[in-house]
Scaffold this active site. Structure first.
Site, PDB file in Angstrom:
ATOM      1  N   ARG A   1      -8.615  16.118  17.030  1.00 55.13           N
ATOM      2  CA  ARG A   1      -7.633  15.551  17.951  1.00 55.13           C
ATOM      3  C   ARG A   1      -6.857  16.676  18.653  1.00 55.13           C
ATOM      4  O   ARG A   1      -6.189  17.493  17.996  1.00 55.13           O
ATOM      5  CB  ARG A   1      -6.660  14.670  17.168  1.00 55.13           C
ATOM      6  CG  ARG A   1      -5.499  14.136  17.952  1.00 55.13           C
ATOM      7  CD  ARG A   1      -5.920  13.056  18.921  1.00 55.13           C
ATOM      8  NE  ARG A   1      -4.765  12.385  19.510  1.00 55.13           N
ATOM      9  CZ  ARG A   1      -4.844  11.588  20.558  1.00 55.13           C
ATOM     10  NH1 ARG A   1      -6.010  11.361  21.148  1.00 55.13           N
ATOM     11  NH2 ARG A   1      -3.759  11.004  21.015  1.00 55.13           N
TER      12      ARG A   1
ATOM     13  N   PHE B   1      -3.187  10.067  12.154  1.00 50.38           N
ATOM     14  CA  PHE B   1      -4.004   9.383  13.170  1.00 50.38           C
ATOM     15  C   PHE B   1      -3.142   8.750  14.267  1.00 50.38           C
ATOM     16  O   PHE B   1      -3.664   8.307  15.293  1.00 50.38           O
ATOM     17  CB  PHE B   1      -4.852   8.271  12.523  1.00 50.38           C
ATOM     18  CG  PHE B   1      -6.178   8.713  11.983  1.00 50.38           C
ATOM     19  CD1 PHE B   1      -6.265   9.501  10.851  1.00 50.38           C
ATOM     20  CD2 PHE B   1      -7.356   8.310  12.592  1.00 50.38           C
ATOM     21  CE1 PHE B   1      -7.500   9.870  10.327  1.00 50.38           C
ATOM     22  CE2 PHE B   1      -8.600   8.684  12.088  1.00 50.38           C
ATOM     23  CZ  PHE B   1      -8.664   9.469  10.947  1.00 50.38           C
TER      24      PHE B   1
ATOM     25  N   GLU C   1      -2.697  -3.551 -13.120  1.00 47.96           N
ATOM     26  CA  GLU C   1      -2.733  -2.819 -14.411  1.00 47.96           C
ATOM     27  C   GLU C   1      -1.394  -2.163 -14.737  1.00 47.96           C
ATOM     28  O   GLU C   1      -1.346  -1.085 -15.315  1.00 47.96           O
ATOM     29  CB  GLU C   1      -3.886  -1.824 -14.445  1.00 47.96           C
ATOM     30  CG  GLU C   1      -5.198  -2.557 -14.615  1.00 47.96           C
ATOM     31  CD  GLU C   1      -6.340  -1.667 -14.986  1.00 47.96           C
ATOM     32  OE1 GLU C   1      -6.167  -0.833 -15.878  1.00 47.96           O
ATOM     33  OE2 GLU C   1      -7.405  -1.821 -14.377  1.00 47.96           O
TER      34      GLU C   1
ATOM     35  N   GLN D   1      -0.286   8.280   9.581  1.00 47.35           N
ATOM     36  CA  GLN D   1       0.649   9.022  10.445  1.00 47.35           C
ATOM     37  C   GLN D   1      -0.091  10.086  11.262  1.00 47.35           C
ATOM     38  O   GLN D   1       0.151  10.254  12.459  1.00 47.35           O
ATOM     39  CB  GLN D   1       1.733   9.675   9.562  1.00 47.35           C
ATOM     40  CG  GLN D   1       2.921  10.207  10.335  1.00 47.35           C
ATOM     41  CD  GLN D   1       3.718   9.092  10.998  1.00 47.35           C
ATOM     42  OE1 GLN D   1       3.660   7.946  10.575  1.00 47.35           O
ATOM     43  NE2 GLN D   1       4.425   9.414  12.066  1.00 47.35           N
TER      44      GLN D   1
ATOM     45  N   PRO E   1       1.616 -16.899 -13.669  1.00 43.92           N
ATOM     46  CA  PRO E   1       2.553 -17.010 -12.545  1.00 43.92           C
ATOM     47  C   PRO E   1       3.951 -16.497 -12.907  1.00 43.92           C
ATOM     48  O   PRO E   1       4.610 -15.861 -12.090  1.00 43.92           O
ATOM     49  CB  PRO E   1       2.576 -18.517 -12.252  1.00 43.92           C
ATOM     50  CG  PRO E   1       1.258 -19.032 -12.752  1.00 43.92           C
ATOM     51  CD  PRO E   1       0.889 -18.168 -13.915  1.00 43.92           C
TER      52      PRO E   1
ATOM     53  N   GLY F   1       4.151 -11.452 -15.504  1.00 41.99           N
ATOM     54  CA  GLY F   1       3.341 -10.367 -14.949  1.00 41.99           C
ATOM     55  C   GLY F   1       3.619  -9.099 -15.741  1.00 41.99           C
ATOM     56  O   GLY F   1       2.922  -8.787 -16.705  1.00 41.99           O
TER      57      GLY F   1
ATOM     58  N   GLY G   1      -1.253   6.276  16.631  1.00 40.41           N
ATOM     59  CA  GLY G   1      -1.559   4.899  17.060  1.00 40.41           C
ATOM     60  C   GLY G   1      -2.941   4.456  16.621  1.00 40.41           C
ATOM     61  O   GLY G   1      -3.145   3.301  16.219  1.00 40.41           O
TER      62      GLY G   1
ATOM     63  N   ILE H   1      -6.154 -12.966 -11.292  1.00 41.20           N
ATOM     64  CA  ILE H   1      -7.186 -12.493 -12.223  1.00 41.20           C
ATOM     65  C   ILE H   1      -8.400 -11.973 -11.449  1.00 41.20           C
ATOM     66  O   ILE H   1      -9.068 -12.722 -10.730  1.00 41.20           O
ATOM     67  CB  ILE H   1      -7.598 -13.623 -13.213  1.00 41.20           C
ATOM     68  CG1 ILE H   1      -6.353 -14.206 -13.907  1.00 41.20           C
ATOM     69  CG2 ILE H   1      -8.618 -13.097 -14.228  1.00 41.20           C
ATOM     70  CD1 ILE H   1      -5.491 -13.219 -14.682  1.00 41.20           C
ATOM     71  N   THR H   2      -8.667 -10.692 -11.630  1.00 37.09           N
ATOM     72  CA  THR H   2      -9.761 -10.027 -10.937  1.00 37.09           C
ATOM     73  C   THR H   2     -11.109 -10.627 -11.337  1.00 37.09           C
ATOM     74  O   THR H   2     -11.383 -10.785 -12.534  1.00 37.09           O
ATOM     75  CB  THR H   2      -9.738  -8.513 -11.271  1.00 37.09           C
ATOM     76  OG1 THR H   2      -8.493  -7.995 -10.820  1.00 37.09           O
ATOM     77  CG2 THR H   2     -10.877  -7.771 -10.588  1.00 37.09           C
TER      78      THR H   2
END
Ligand code: CAA
Length: 391
Positions: A277, A347, A372, A345, A137, A140, A349, A166-167
């Site tokens: 588009r 795409f 990492e 951006q 905590p 890091g 909305g 922790i993964t």
């Protein structure tokens, strides 16, 4: 045409047949087993135990484990190829699959023959997980500030403290835990231990609710008077900091490759969408404002991959690659963030909506700039390697 290899410079960007087959296997796996479930697992933060089991079955887990222990003994380039393709599928699910390297590598680098034989072959037999319990905590980026203690008592150590972010911790069978055996010695007082998750006094405190990479379990851990036999200490007392740093030197290129995979997925979606588009009577891809974004995406993804391959290749030659690993991690993570943001951006909305894929990719990309070692820590490592080079 003469290739660089043929002219004797020793530089080749061509993958071997074996490497291409591995990349194809990982790509097919990502396409068939990961992409179809990615959105649902992201939404519900589902631990992908079923996908992990399938990845284990086809040989995509733990490729780095040494051949003398029954592993494939594959190196950095292989790890990068797998990492890019699986993260192209979904970096949340992929991180759950590949993160064993973090827990296991300290044993490969610093474990005794006995320790390796006890803890590593079971990873090949079953799809079990192990975690790298370094972060706390209040520690890091500053690893030397670790507060967890390991106090020697005869032939044992007693561990007390907490770990954070922790993964796979909530699903792991064992952890590589970094603790201080000598507070006054700072980083030189850190020591690494293997601790089974069912040891008395170990608690998974909290499964954390994340912005992205939600299919990966990320948990907080508590250690209360956890007794660990001295035979489970990795290396000597005080070697923990270096074991952690060397582990990260080896894993950062694979993580950077994952960032390339996320960026590539966003790029492909952006290209397809900008072709389809139509605005102002023509595909938006016609607009320079859009196609220059796409051109930058393509160039930066390519550059990121080359940095990843350089770092991975150096590690495969047995060279120290601290600088190159941080180049790769810094550049690839920042590229993933930029490319995924630009894809949203393009795409417009729709990009901001959960029913389109790029919103998830942008959330997922953010974590590459944090775990990492943040992008700022990578810059710190790079600057130190420039101004204060180590041997
Ligand atoms: N290899 C070997 N030795 C190394 C090293 C390396 N890469 N880097 C440093 N060292 C050595 C130094 O030579 C020095 O040795 P001496 O004791 O002989 O002097 C010693 O280690 C201390 O080095 P520094 O002075 O550079 O240490 P520092 O306290 O300033 O910290 C740091 C350096 C790079 C900032 C380091 O703390 C760091 O990498 N922080 C980031 C931590 C991190 O990446 N955390 C991620 C957790 S894992 C995770 O996120 C994974 C996940 O779950 C998915």
């Amino acid at each position: 045409m003469a290739t660089a290899e043929a002219t004797g410079t020793g530089v080749s960007f061509a993958l071997t047949e074996e490497q291409r087959a591995l990349r194809d296997l990982a790509h097919e796996f990502a396409e068939k087993e990961i992409r179809p479930v990615a959105a649902e697992y992201d939404e519900h933060q589902t631990h992908p135990a079923d996908v992990i089991a399938k990845a284990h079955e086809v040989g995509l887990m733990n490729p780095h484990l040494p051949d003398e222990l029954g592993g494939a003994g594959l190196g950095g380039i292989a790890g990068a190829l797998i990492g890019e393709e699986l993260c192209w599928g979904c970096s949340g699910i992929a991180t759950s699959i590949v993160a064993n390297i973090l827990g296991a590598l300290p044993l490969v680098l610093a474990g005794t023959e006995e320790q390796r034989r006890e803890w590593l072959p079971p990873l090949l037999e079953e799809p079990i997980l192990c975690s790298f319990a370094l972060t706390e905590p209040d520690a890091g980026s500053d690893v030397s500030g670790i507060q967890t203690t390991a106090v020697r008592r005869g032939d044992e150590y007693v561990i007390n403290g907490s770990k954070m972010f922790i993964t796979n911790a909530g699903r792991a069978s064992w952890f590589t835990v970094f603790a201080s055996t000598d507070k006054a010695a700072g980083h030189r007082g850190l020591t690494a231990f293997v601790v089974p998750s069912d040891a008395e006094g170990v608690t998974v405190e909290k499964h954390l609710d994340k912005m992205g990479q939600r299919a990966t379990d990320t948990s907080a851990l508590a250690f209360q008077d956890v007794v660990v036999p001295a035979a489970r200490r990795l290396g000597e007392e005080g070697q923990g900091f270096k074991i952690a740093m060397q582990t990260l030197d080896h894993t950062r290129p694979g993580t950077a490759a994952g960032a390339v995979g996320v960026a590539r997925a966003a790029f492909e979606h952006a290209v397809e969408y900008s072709r389809e588009r139509v605005q102002f009577g023509q595909p938006i891809a016609i607009n320079q404002g859009v196609n220059f974004l796409v051109a930058d995406m393509a160039a930066e993804i390519e550059a990121a991959r080359l940095l990843v391959w350089q770092a991975a290749w150096l590690l495969d030659q047995g060279e120290r690659a601290t600088l190159q690993s941080s180049y790769a991690k810094r550049f690839a993570a920042d590229t993933a963030m930029k490319v995924t943001t630009d894809a949203v951006q393009i795409f417009g909305g729709y990009g901001y909506m959960k029913e389109f894929p790029v919103e998830k990719l942008m959330r997922d990309a953010k974590l590459f700039q944090i775990y990492e070692g943040t992008s700022q820590i990578q810059r710190l490592v790079i600057a130190r390697e420039i101004f204060l080079p180590r041997d």
